[in-house]
Scaffold this active site. Structure first.
Site, mmCIF file in Angstrom:
data_model
loop_
_atom_site.group_PDB
_atom_site.id
_atom_site.type_symbol
_atom_site.label_atom_id
_atom_site.label_comp_id
_atom_site.label_asym_id
_atom_site.label_seq_id
_atom_site.Cartn_x
_atom_site.Cartn_y
_atom_site.Cartn_z
ATOM 1 N N TYR A 72 0.755 -1.279 -0.065
ATOM 2 C CA TYR A 72 -0.077 0.236 -0.109
ATOM 3 C C TYR A 72 0.952 1.191 -0.089
ATOM 4 C CZ TYR A 72 -4.323 -2.303 -0.054
ATOM 5 O OH TYR A 72 -5.494 -3.084 -0.520
ATOM 6 N N ASN A 108 -12.216 2.371 -8.149
ATOM 7 C CA ASN A 108 -10.952 2.643 -7.800
ATOM 8 C C ASN A 108 -10.676 3.284 -6.279
ATOM 9 O OD1 ASN A 108 -10.498 1.947 -10.375
ATOM 10 N ND2 ASN A 108 -10.428 3.882 -11.160
ATOM 11 N N HIS A 138 -14.674 0.762 -3.305
ATOM 12 C CA HIS A 138 -13.697 0.060 -2.540
ATOM 13 C C HIS A 138 -12.838 0.755 -1.628
ATOM 14 C CE1 HIS A 138 -14.226 -3.258 -6.324
ATOM 15 N NE2 HIS A 138 -15.108 -3.057 -5.391
ATOM 16 N N CYS A 146 -8.752 2.262 12.154
ATOM 17 C CA CYS A 146 -8.265 1.457 13.103
ATOM 18 C C CYS A 146 -8.542 -0.063 13.084
ATOM 19 C CB CYS A 146 -8.660 2.223 14.345
ATOM 20 S SG CYS A 146 -7.524 1.323 16.052
ATOM 21 N N CYS A 149 -10.365 0.451 17.356
ATOM 22 C CA CYS A 149 -11.325 1.364 17.843
ATOM 23 C C CYS A 149 -11.966 1.785 16.338
ATOM 24 C CB CYS A 149 -10.782 2.340 18.561
ATOM 25 S SG CYS A 149 -9.776 3.573 17.768
ATOM 26 N N SER A 215 -12.791 -4.495 -15.844
ATOM 27 C CA SER A 215 -12.934 -5.735 -16.524
ATOM 28 C C SER A 215 -14.241 -6.442 -16.132
ATOM 29 C CB SER A 215 -11.786 -6.691 -15.920
ATOM 30 O OG SER A 215 -11.824 -6.910 -14.529
ATOM 31 N N GLU A 241 -10.739 -3.552 -24.750
ATOM 32 C CA GLU A 241 -10.835 -5.125 -24.766
ATOM 33 C C GLU A 241 -12.192 -5.151 -24.442
ATOM 34 O OE1 GLU A 241 -8.262 -7.083 -25.369
ATOM 35 O OE2 GLU A 241 -6.645 -5.441 -25.539
HETATM 36 P P1 OAD Z 1 -8.749 -4.521 -14.066
HETATM 37 O O1 OAD Z 1 -7.495 -4.335 -13.777
HETATM 38 O O2 OAD Z 1 -9.492 -5.864 -13.553
HETATM 39 O O3 OAD Z 1 -9.474 -4.347 -15.253
HETATM 40 C C1 OAD Z 1 -9.105 -2.909 -15.998
HETATM 41 C C2 OAD Z 1 -9.783 -2.753 -17.132
HETATM 42 O O4 OAD Z 1 -9.371 -1.588 -17.885
HETATM 43 C C3 OAD Z 1 -9.441 -3.974 -18.153
HETATM 44 O O5 OAD Z 1 -10.722 -4.372 -18.818
HETATM 45 C C4 OAD Z 1 -8.711 -3.257 -19.426
HETATM 46 O O6 OAD Z 1 -9.170 -3.719 -20.627
HETATM 47 C C5 OAD Z 1 -9.075 -1.643 -19.187
HETATM 48 N N1 OAD Z 1 -8.243 -0.606 -19.703
HETATM 49 C C6 OAD Z 1 -7.072 -0.912 -19.640
HETATM 50 N N2 OAD Z 1 -6.302 0.368 -20.091
HETATM 51 C C7 OAD Z 1 -7.405 0.949 -20.625
HETATM 52 C C8 OAD Z 1 -7.529 2.717 -20.714
HETATM 53 N N3 OAD Z 1 -6.542 3.284 -21.050
HETATM 54 N N4 OAD Z 1 -8.851 3.042 -20.814
HETATM 55 C C9 OAD Z 1 -9.870 2.221 -20.585
HETATM 56 N N5 OAD Z 1 -9.807 1.051 -20.147
HETATM 57 C C10 OAD Z 1 -8.695 0.522 -20.165
HETATM 58 O O7 OAD Z 1 -9.287 -3.531 -12.869
HETATM 59 P P2 OAD Z 1 -10.976 -3.306 -12.242
HETATM 60 O O8 OAD Z 1 -12.028 -3.807 -13.087
HETATM 61 O O9 OAD Z 1 -11.047 -2.042 -11.784
HETATM 62 O O10 OAD Z 1 -10.944 -4.663 -6.025
HETATM 63 O O11 OAD Z 1 -10.815 -4.352 -11.169
HETATM 64 C C11 OAD Z 1 -11.831 -4.408 -10.327
HETATM 65 C C12 OAD Z 1 -11.434 -4.619 -8.927
HETATM 66 O O12 OAD Z 1 -10.768 -5.683 -8.931
HETATM 67 C C13 OAD Z 1 -10.483 -3.631 -8.046
HETATM 68 O O13 OAD Z 1 -11.188 -2.493 -7.434
HETATM 69 C C14 OAD Z 1 -9.912 -4.187 -7.111
HETATM 70 C C15 OAD Z 1 -9.498 -5.426 -7.882
HETATM 71 O O14 OAD Z 1 -9.174 -6.444 -7.313
HETATM 72 C C16 OAD Z 1 -10.638 -4.574 -4.987
HETATM 73 O O15 OAD Z 1 -9.316 -4.424 -4.552
HETATM 74 C C17 OAD Z 1 -11.578 -4.987 -3.897
#
Ligand code: OAD
Length: 267
Positions: A72, A108, A138, A146, A149, A215, A241
């Site tokens: 992090y 995000n 998220h 904490c 607490c 995704s 994609e």
């Molecule tokens: P992913 O990494 O799963 O997916 C990213 C998406 O963005 C993919 O479909 C890519 O094709 C697309 N992408 C890449 N570059 C791009 C661009 N320049 N413009 C538009 N699209 C683009 O990320 P998330 O779908 O956000 O959760 O993942 C969902 C959750 O899974 C996150 O919030 C996190 C993760 O594990 C937790 O941490 C709870």
């Protein structure tokens, strides 16, 4: 030059945005990719040999808080060096221009939608800024809470956790001194019910759902576009994609966020 088929689709999408009365926007890691933030599942989505799914869990934190805080700290440092891009800014302008009718919902934790809202209002608490503030499903890298607490707060310099990697102290609660954790939702944890309810209610009211850079694999966020569609909304997807949203999208824009979003938003 924009390829003609993309130009046609952008025109269709822009017309849907212009005609919509209430818009819900769902964003994922892809919207921040062109700001320099790696996505979770794409190239560069790994941290060292670890997959995010192995680090973003309560079990990982219980087993090795230093490892998880190091990750992090690295992420907070990386995000602090990034800026909101043209897609974040265009969405903030849209939400501000149509205050009350546009809700940004993000998966995000990078705070870039918030910083785009700040850029609109030069940091002042205006109605436009409030309208452009996202629902953060998220949580946020910028907040800590904490483990013992009820303390939670936005921290002035979340990147201070970078020192953990070099043996620095683990972040502590400002109220009771116990171990603090990032105020994010980990796998196996439930989302804040108030935030989730607000996202569902924006989705149910929407006549247009704009899905950018996700995704669409992680639920419940990934369920929102289908719920909007079932309620009769049009769905626009912006993603280079195909994803599980593609088959239900009214318009799929095969382009990056900074190419597609500013153009279709039109503000
Ligand atoms: P992913 O990494 O799963 O997916 C990213 C998406 O963005 C993919 O479909 C890519 O094709 C697309 N992408 C890449 N570059 C791009 C661009 N320049 N413009 C538009 N699209 C683009 O990320 P998330 O779908 O956000 O959760 O993942 C969902 C959750 O899974 C996150 O919030 C996190 C993760 O594990 C937790 O941490 C709870």
């Amino acid at each position: 030059m924009t390829p003609p088929d993309l130009a046609t689709e952008l025109d269709r999408a822009a017309a849907l945005v212009a005609a919509a009365h209430r818009i819900v926007v769902l964003t994922g890691a892809g919207i921040s990719h062109e700001s320099g933030v790696p996505t979770f599942r794409g190239p560069g989505g790994l941290w060292r040999e670890h997959r995010p799914e192995e680090l973003a869990t309560p079990e990982a934190f219980a087993n090795d808080p230093r490892l998880v805080w190091s990750w992090y700290g690295w992420r907070a440092g990386l995000v602090a060096a990034c800026e909101p891009n043209a897609a974040h800014l265009a969405l903030a302008r849209l939400a501000a221009a149509r205050a009350g009718d546009v809700r940004i919902v993000t998966q995000n934790v990078d705070g870039l939608h918030d910083r785009a809202a700040d850029a609109l209002s030069a940091g002042t608490a205006t109605a436009a800024r409030a309208a452009a503030c996202p629902l953060e499903l998220h949580g946020s890298l910028l907040r800590r809470r904490c483990t013992r607490c009820g303390w939670h707060a936005t921290v002035p310099d979340p990147a201070d956790a970078r020192t953990v990697e070099d043996g620095g102290a683990l972040p502590a609660c400002h109220a009771c001194g116990a171990l603090a954790r990032p105020d994010v939702v980990w796998f196996g944890e439930t989302l804040d019910p108030a935030v989730l309810d607000a996202a569902w209610s924006a989705t149910e009211r929407a006549d247009l759902c704009l899905v950018v850079g996700t995704s669409a694999l992680v639920h419940p966020a990934a369920s929102l576009p289908a719920a909007a569609r079932r309620a009769g909304a049009a769905v626009i997807e912006v993603n280079p994609e195909p994803t599980p949203v593609t088959p239900l999208a009214t318009v799929s824009l095969r382009c990056t966020a900074t190419v597609g979003v500013p153009e279709l938003v039109g503000v």
